[in-house]
Enzyme design. Structure first.
Site, mmCIF file in Angstrom:
data_model
loop_
_atom_site.group_PDB
_atom_site.id
_atom_site.type_symbol
_atom_site.label_atom_id
_atom_site.label_comp_id
_atom_site.label_asym_id
_atom_site.label_seq_id
_atom_site.Cartn_x
_atom_site.Cartn_y
_atom_site.Cartn_z
ATOM 1 N N ASP A 14 39.079 45.707 35.793
ATOM 2 C CA ASP A 14 37.977 44.812 35.190
ATOM 3 C C ASP A 14 36.327 44.995 35.680
ATOM 4 O O ASP A 14 35.661 45.046 35.005
ATOM 5 C CB ASP A 14 38.466 43.599 34.762
ATOM 6 C CG ASP A 14 39.803 43.475 33.850
ATOM 7 O OD1 ASP A 14 39.756 44.277 33.012
ATOM 8 O OD2 ASP A 14 40.231 42.442 33.859
ATOM 9 N N ARG A 94 38.937 28.627 43.485
ATOM 10 C CA ARG A 94 37.304 29.213 42.559
ATOM 11 C C ARG A 94 36.359 28.497 43.037
ATOM 12 O O ARG A 94 35.407 29.025 42.958
ATOM 13 C CB ARG A 94 37.844 28.963 40.861
ATOM 14 C CG ARG A 94 39.036 29.542 40.257
ATOM 15 C CD ARG A 94 38.807 31.111 40.981
ATOM 16 N NE ARG A 94 39.797 31.970 40.007
ATOM 17 C CZ ARG A 94 40.224 33.079 40.674
ATOM 18 N NH1 ARG A 94 40.086 33.388 41.935
ATOM 19 N NH2 ARG A 94 40.996 33.858 40.055
ATOM 20 N N ASP A 123 39.719 30.197 34.426
ATOM 21 C CA ASP A 123 38.624 30.664 35.450
ATOM 22 C C ASP A 123 37.375 30.480 34.994
ATOM 23 O O ASP A 123 36.584 30.381 35.805
ATOM 24 C CB ASP A 123 39.135 31.996 35.955
ATOM 25 C CG ASP A 123 40.377 31.754 37.051
ATOM 26 O OD1 ASP A 123 40.754 30.657 37.379
ATOM 27 O OD2 ASP A 123 40.993 32.647 37.215
ATOM 28 N N SER A 178 49.689 40.498 35.581
ATOM 29 C CA SER A 178 48.380 39.844 35.816
ATOM 30 C C SER A 178 48.626 38.868 37.104
ATOM 31 O O SER A 178 49.279 37.785 36.967
ATOM 32 C CB SER A 178 47.555 38.992 34.643
ATOM 33 O OG SER A 178 46.310 38.576 35.162
#
Length: 408
Positions: A14, A94, A123, A178
């Site tokens: 990605d 994060r 996220d 994932s």
């Protein structure tokens, strides 16, 4: 002079495809920034890949110690667990990643930050709330939400896009889970997990350890020490927090500790199913709680439990850089003043079994707790206490009896 954008770069397909896309559609000079939160060998070969994809520069920032000491430990001390199971592995990482992205953006004079989070996940919220709290003037680019210009819908599309731009990368069309990995945990989503009716394929999935069935038949004793709520040693070896977590990850993974299969409620409103491996974190949380049982009084433990649940929600929702998180953490920190001592336990086939806890600040009093009569406790005192403690119940019952009598 071209405007600069800082891209949160993982090296995956990605974010690799995003590099030429940013240059083509916006004319940006792309500064890649990979934040090392303990991903291990996932960082191998990133610099060559980023440059090959058209990045002007790549930063690899090691924040493992900062992550462990300033983000993980406040959550451990609070006992922050989302929906009774999730130990916040991705959620805690994060904000510290966003903080570092902002620092690099300031250093480079960038006007924007770009992330590759999807439009369905948590996220995007965590990254963007953190960036806005720290740098409200910076533009945020989220390709997966820009469907008018981001037209790729699959891995095949992204691979083809890269090929069209002269980028041949070691990615194929095969699908896998994932995953998100850092010092604290690794998460797994996708494939059979997308249907809650399916049992996880643990043999194919697990990275950090084994299932309890495949763990050793022999148990293993572990001893930990804490100082003011912070772990200081494992089995007599003094270590910094990050290394303690690594050590516990190895021990926990070996014994099938910390595998959680959960259907959780995402911030965006949907339910999501995932499997989390948090072997070291599960042990650390349990050991810390085991020590707190000795040291904290009842009222503080009750309030702290509420604050822990609230902190879990705050962190899960990406609200780290808020006055509320700071206030909760200040309260929790004050409760850790006497959380000092030694915790011993056994690891056996997915279980953490207590084997003794000691603390110089222990509130456990053998004279009070034993069944024999001691000097500090007079059994007769309990009669008056029960009378007063139960007075509201008695008054209510008497009133109901009176009403019932008058109705006859």
């Amino acid at each position: 002079m071209k405007e600069k954008v800082v891209l949160a770069y993982s090296g995956g397909l990605d974010t690799t495809a995003i590099i030429p896309w940013l240059k083509e559609h916006f004319g940006y000079e792309v500064i890649c920034c990979c934040i090392d939160c303990g991903q291990g060998n996932e960082l191998d070969g990133l610099e060559e890949r980023a440059k090959l994809s058209g990045a002007a520069k790549l930063y690899i920032e090691d924040i493992v110690d900062e992550f462990a000491e300033e983000y993980i430990m406040p959550c451990v001390q609070a006992g922050a667990v989302y929906e009774n199971k999730y130990l916040l592995g991705t959620s805690m990482a994060r904000p510290v990643i966003a903080k570092k992205l902002v620092e690099i953006a300031r250093k480079e004079g960038a006007s924007a930050i770009c992330h590759g989070a999807t439009g369905k996940g948590n996220d995007q919220i965590r990254f963007e709330l953190s960036i806005r709290a720290l740098a409200p003037d910076l533009k945020i680019i989220a390709p997966w939400r820009m469907t008018d210009v981001w037209t790729m819908q699959s891995r095949e599309d992204e691979i083809e896009y890269c090929k069209q731009h002269g980028i041949n990368l070691p990615f194929d069309h095969s699908h896998s889970y994932s995953r998100d990995r850092n010092l604290w945990h690794i998460s797994h989503e996708g494939l059979e997990l997308e249907d809650p009716a399916n049992e996880p394929n643990y043999d194919h999935m697990l990275v950090l350890g084994v299932t309890p069935e495949k763990a050793p038949d022999q148990d293993e004793y572990v001893t930990m020490t804490f100082e003011k709520g912070v772990p200081t040693s494992v089995n007599g070896k003094q270590m910094k927090v990050a290394d303690i977590i690594k050590e516990l990850n190895a021990l926990g993974g070996k014994h099938g500790i910390g595998i959680v299969d959960i259907v959780e409620n995402r911030v965006v409103g949907m339910k999501s199913r995932g499997v989390y491996e948090t072997p070291g974190g599960t042990i650390l949380m349990e050991a810390h709680q085991q020590l707190e049982e000795l040291v904290l009084d009842r009222a503080t433990m009750e309030t702290k439990k509420d604050m822990g649940n609230k902190l879990a929600q705050v962190v899960y929702e990406g609200k780290w850089f808020t006055p509320l998180r700071e206030a909760i953490q200040a309260f929790v920190t004050s409760t850790q003043e006497y959380v000092t001592g030694e915790v011993k336990f056994r690891l056996y086939k997915g279980n953490i079994i207590k084997a003794g806890t000691t603390s110089p600040y222990s509130l456990y009093n053998e004279s009070l707790a034993s069944f024999t009569t001691g000097d500090m406790y007079d059994h007769h005192d309990a009669s008056g206490f029960i009378t007063l403690f139960g007075l509201p119940l008695k008054v209510r019952a008497m009133k109901l009896m009176e009403v019932e009598k008058n109705q006859k």
